[in-house]
Design a protein around this motif. Structure first.
Motif, short mmCIF file in Angstrom:
data_model
loop_
_atom_site.label_atom_id
_atom_site.label_comp_id
_atom_site.label_asym_id
_atom_site.label_seq_id
_atom_site.Cartn_x
_atom_site.Cartn_y
_atom_site.Cartn_z
N MET A 11 0.85 -1.19 0.00
CA MET A 11 0.00 0.00 0.00
C MET A 11 0.88 1.24 0.00
N PHE A 12 0.50 2.21 -0.81
CA PHE A 12 1.18 3.50 -0.82
C PHE A 12 0.10 4.54 -0.48
N ASP A 18 -6.34 6.74 6.41
CA ASP A 18 -6.55 5.51 7.18
C ASP A 18 -6.15 4.31 6.31
N VAL A 19 -5.77 3.24 6.99
CA VAL A 19 -5.28 2.03 6.30
C VAL A 19 -6.07 0.83 6.80
N ILE A 86 6.49 -3.48 7.29
CA ILE A 86 5.71 -4.62 6.80
C ILE A 86 4.89 -5.15 7.96
N TYR A 87 3.62 -5.32 7.71
CA TYR A 87 2.68 -5.78 8.73
C TYR A 87 2.35 -7.25 8.45
N THR A 105 1.96 -7.26 4.51
CA THR A 105 1.50 -6.08 3.77
C THR A 105 2.55 -5.00 3.97
N SER A 106 3.13 -4.56 2.87
CA SER A 106 4.16 -3.51 2.93
C SER A 106 3.48 -2.16 2.86
N LEU A 107 3.70 -1.33 3.87
CA LEU A 107 3.04 -0.02 3.93
C LEU A 107 4.07 1.08 3.72
#
Lengths: 111, 113
Positions: A11-12, A18-19, A86-87, A105-107
């Motif tokens: 995600m970028f 909000d994410v 990364i989550y 998930t890479s934020l």
């Protein structure tokens, strides 16, 4: 082994947005954990969930244990640059033993 | 997590040598998990130990890899006759009981040259 499907893969987002990310499994888990990992470091535990339907917050982070016990969600409100990382979700079966990890998930947060 | 101590942080070994990775769990934790992480990938389970016992080693390669968690001292992950494919980050986590959150150390980055 168990497959945990985590989405989105990356995600970028703009600072302040909000994410939302989620994790799904074909198996029923009795524990869901959410971790954040930064480059060169070990995963840091963010939130732990132990009961179906449970909703738990940790500052700007909120996670939920899905009712079906096959999924979990993590939300981050009002993102800031230090949220970058990364989550990973992790789940544990009723039989205990290992935690199975999602693919991450890479934020990226754009200031 | 500062509570789980792993050493060394970085380890370089030549092919064929042995690698020994150490993990001291958080105080009061008697459950230890070892995971391996390749670059850009998630964590893969290797082995779960309680004091003096291996509970689940389903993720451990059958050859060259072994783990122990003695009554006194840290947990040790041992890799004999290392090969280039063993290069990875190895993480250990500890927990006070089986169905509870696990806290990770900072990992040992093994490079085989």
């Amino acid at each position: 082994g168990q497959q945990l499907n985590q989405s989105p893969q990356s995600m970028f987002i703009q600072e302040g947005e909000d994410v939302s990310m989620n994790c799904t499994s074909s198996s029923i888990f009795n524990t869901w954990l959410w971790y954040k990992q930064e480059p060169g470091e070990g995963p840091v535990l963010l939130i732990a969930l132990y009961k179906a339907g449970e909703l738990t917050s940790n500052g700007r982070l909120t996670a939920q244990f899905g009712i079906t016990r096959k999924d979990s969600f993590l939300n981050i409100s009002a993102s800031i640059p230090s949220d970058v990382g990364i989550y990973f979700c992790a789940g544990q079966l009723d039989t205990g033993n290992q935690f199975y990890f999602g693919t991450g998930t890479s934020l990226t947060v754009i200031p | 997590n500062a509570g789980v101590m792993q050493n060394p942080r970085h380890l370089v070994r030549r092919r064929g040598q042995e690698a020994r990775l150490r993990c001291s769990p958080m105080k009061g934790h008697s459950h230890v998990y070892w995971y391996r992480q390749l670059p850009e990938e998630g964590l893969k389970f290797m082995v779960y130990l309680q004091k003096e016992n291996i509970i689940d080693e389903s993720g451990m390669p059958k050859e060259r890899f072994s783990a122990e968690f003695p009554k006194e001292g840290p947990s040790i992950l041992r890799i004999q006759q290392v090969v280039r494919g063993d290069s990875a980050a190895y993480f250990c986590a500890s927990s006070p009981r089986v169905t509870f959150e696990a806290f990770f150390g900072q990992g040992t980055r093994l490079t085989v040259v």
